[in-house]
Design an enzyme around this catalytic site. Structure first.
Site, PDB file in Angstrom:
ATOM      1  N   ASP A  25      -1.543  -3.045   3.880  1.00 21.19           N
ATOM      2  CA  ASP A  25      -1.295  -1.710   3.327  1.00 21.19           C
ATOM      3  C   ASP A  25      -0.056  -1.086   3.950  1.00 21.19           C
ATOM      4  OD1 ASP A  25      -2.808  -1.738   5.767  1.00 21.19           O
ATOM      5  OD2 ASP A  25      -2.990   0.441   5.585  1.00 21.19           O
ATOM      6  N   GLU A  26       0.514  -0.169   3.229  1.00 17.29           N
ATOM      7  CA  GLU A  26       1.569   0.713   3.744  1.00 17.29           C
ATOM      8  C   GLU A  26       2.620  -0.010   4.566  1.00 17.29           C
ATOM      9  OE1 GLU A  26      -0.944   4.801   4.323  1.00 17.29           O
ATOM     10  OE2 GLU A  26      -1.122   3.316   5.904  1.00 17.29           O
TER      11      GLU A  26
END
Ligand code: TNX
Length: 509
Positions: free
Chosen positions: A316-317
């Site tokens: 993620d991210e």
């Protein structure tokens, strides 16, 4: 009803007044079917728990654990004995049992006792948790007569804890496992590493935990778990039929690792440890071979500690990793997981790269997530990737209930108890059929959660909604029914010392 007052200021127009529910109507998660019928079973000083004919060690263990769980509230001795014949609480494996699936059960209660039947020990364990809700909160008493037939809607019913942003002890996590398992949650996802801390000892890279574990959000001392502590937790959870899914987040969220080993950095220089709350600034060095030796050794040791089938590799991210690098890195990380015989789980950003066959995607979007992102996830689901649904504006336990909630964030909006519960995981994402949904999970991120009190305040009671969404049939999902049953759980939560939030949208008695 007996309870007409004490509703007070928390009542809102349209809310129903508290109602007294019979034990079979109170069950949470709601079972597939429950019928009260005939006289019940009075248990007392003479009650025994019988664990079947043959000596089956696992059933015996389920019986022992159930005895332990019932002894506290009832104050009874509840000895566990072999043998199926006779009065009492009987645990019975029947591989041909109908309508109960792998994890379900039948519970039959009458004057001579309560019979729990399942195809598997996991099913017997869940039956025992239902029985716990049918006995008085304190003291001996009567289990009403009747039958429950039950099985879960989804195979994956999870909760996640982030022990990276704030360090928590194994004991605290065990406590959560007990709290969750009683509501038939069967998966604990542990977010073990992030920018602010690395929490698990890795033999081949000891500075990860020794140095990279020595920080947390806000500048506290941090800490880490030894492998023995980790094994102990996995075993403890396993006895409660809770599978542990460990997550090593990569290629972003890695500042603690980069700070521990200069060689992991593209420029060969280790950054400072980080105690803030920003996300998306760190990345593993995708162009360095050393990076792949690192993930191979870390994931190899993790696989060795993991009896379950899943390894979560985050993903993620990764805002500090260019898209092409991200995809190339995730290709190799997924291959490593496969080589260790495990199945990949990753946050849904992997859908935009190249998820390997069988990889499970965990969706954490929300109502305002861009349609293109949702479509990419739906396309991945169509291509055969099972989904775990963790919508941030429903299941993120770190979102504030309302503006007055002290801990918590609000980037996905406020999440009152009613909102957390009132959605259908089988028809949530456009283009994703229920058959593509492996299950649901409620993550507790801990940037703002540093104590057991804050943890329990944020998780309870919302995580009971997660439990029902994961287990109960779609037809049973109903806020009026649920909110009454939730209110009826309050004395049990209190008896367990759980610091839950007396949310204003629930008709507490
Ligand atoms: C987003 S959800 C994150 C986490 C934060 C969380 C805070 C996800 C996969 N990443 O890094 O802790 O929001 O709510």
């Amino acid at each position: 009803t007996a309870c007409t007052s004490a509703h007070g200021d928390d009542a809102r127009p349209g809310d129903d007044p508290p109602v007294a529910l019979a034990p079979f109507e109170r069950l949470l998660p709601a079972p597939v079917s429950a019928h009260a019928e005939g006289p019940g079973y009075s248990f007392g000083a003479g009650t025994v728990i019988r664990t079947g004919r043959g000596p089956d060690e696992e059933v015996r263990r389920v019986g022992e654990l159930l005895a332990e769980q019932l002894r506290g509230p009832s104050g009874l001795p509840l000895p566990v004995v072999d043998g199926a014949q006779g009065d009492g609480i009987r645990l019975r494996i029947d591989e041909g049992a109908q309508g109960v699936g792998e994890e379900g059960y039948r519970l039959e209660s009458g004057p001579t006792g309560v019979t729990l039947t399942a195809r598997t020990p996991a099913g017997l364990f869940h039956a025992g948790q239902t029985l716990r809700q049918l006995v008085p909160v304190a003291g001996p008493g009567t289990v009403p007569g009747g039958t429950v037939t039950d099985r879960p809607r989804f195979a994956y019913r999870g909760a996640m804890v982030d022990i990276a942003r704030h360090h928590f002890s194994v004991d605290q996590v065990k406590r959560y496992v007990d709290q969750l398992a009683q509501y038939k949650v069967n998966t604990l996802h542990l977010h073990l590493t992030d920018d602010q801390g690395w929490r698990l000892a890795i033999d081949s890279w000891p500075r990860l935990a020794e140095y990279g574990g020595g920080s947390e959000v806000g500048g506290g001392p941090g800490g880490h778990w030894t492998k023995d502590e980790y094994r102990e937790l996995v075993a403890y959870a396993g006895q409660r039929y809770v599978d542990v899914v460990p997550e090593i987040d990569m290629p972003g969220h890695v500042n603690a690792a980069l700070a521990s080993y200069a060689e992991l950095n593209c420029d060969g220089k280790a950054p400072e440890r980080y105690t803030g709350v920003k996300v998306g600034f760190s990345s593993l060095c995708v162009s360095k071979e050393r990076t792949y030796e690192f993930i191979d050794e870390v994931l190899g040791e993790l696989a060795e500690l993991t009896p379950g089938r899943y390894l979560h590799i985050g993903g993620d991210e990764a805002h500090a990793t260019p898209a092409a690098d991200y995809a190339a890195f995730m290709d190799r990380a997924q291959a490593v997981v496969g080589r260790y015989g495990k199945t990949v789980v990753a946050w849904h950003q992997l859908a935009a790269a190249r998820p390997v066959r069988g990889a499970v995607l965990q969706y954490w979007g929300h109502d305002k997530t861009a349609a293109a992102d949702k479509a990419a996830v739906a396309a991945a689901a169509k291509a055969g990737h099972p989904l775990i649904l963790s919508p941030a504006d429903r299941l993120y336990l770190d979102m504030k209930y309302d503006p007055a909630t002290k801990p918590g964030l609000a980037w996905a909006g406020y999440v009152p108890v009613r909102r957390a519960y009132s959605w259908n995981p089988g028809a949530y994402l456009a283009g994703v059929p229920e058959s593509a949904v492996l299950g649901v999970e409620a993550p507790l991120w801990t940037e703002t959660v540093a104590t057991r009190g804050d943890w329990e305040l944020m998780a309870f009671p919302r995580v009971l909604g997660l439990a029902e969404l994961g287990w109960s049939p779609a037809a049973a999902l109903d806020w009026t029914s649920y909110s009454r049953r939730l209110a009826a759980q309050a004395p049990r939560l209190e008896a367990q010392g759980i610091a839950f939030f007396r949310a204003p949208d629930v008709p507490w008695q």
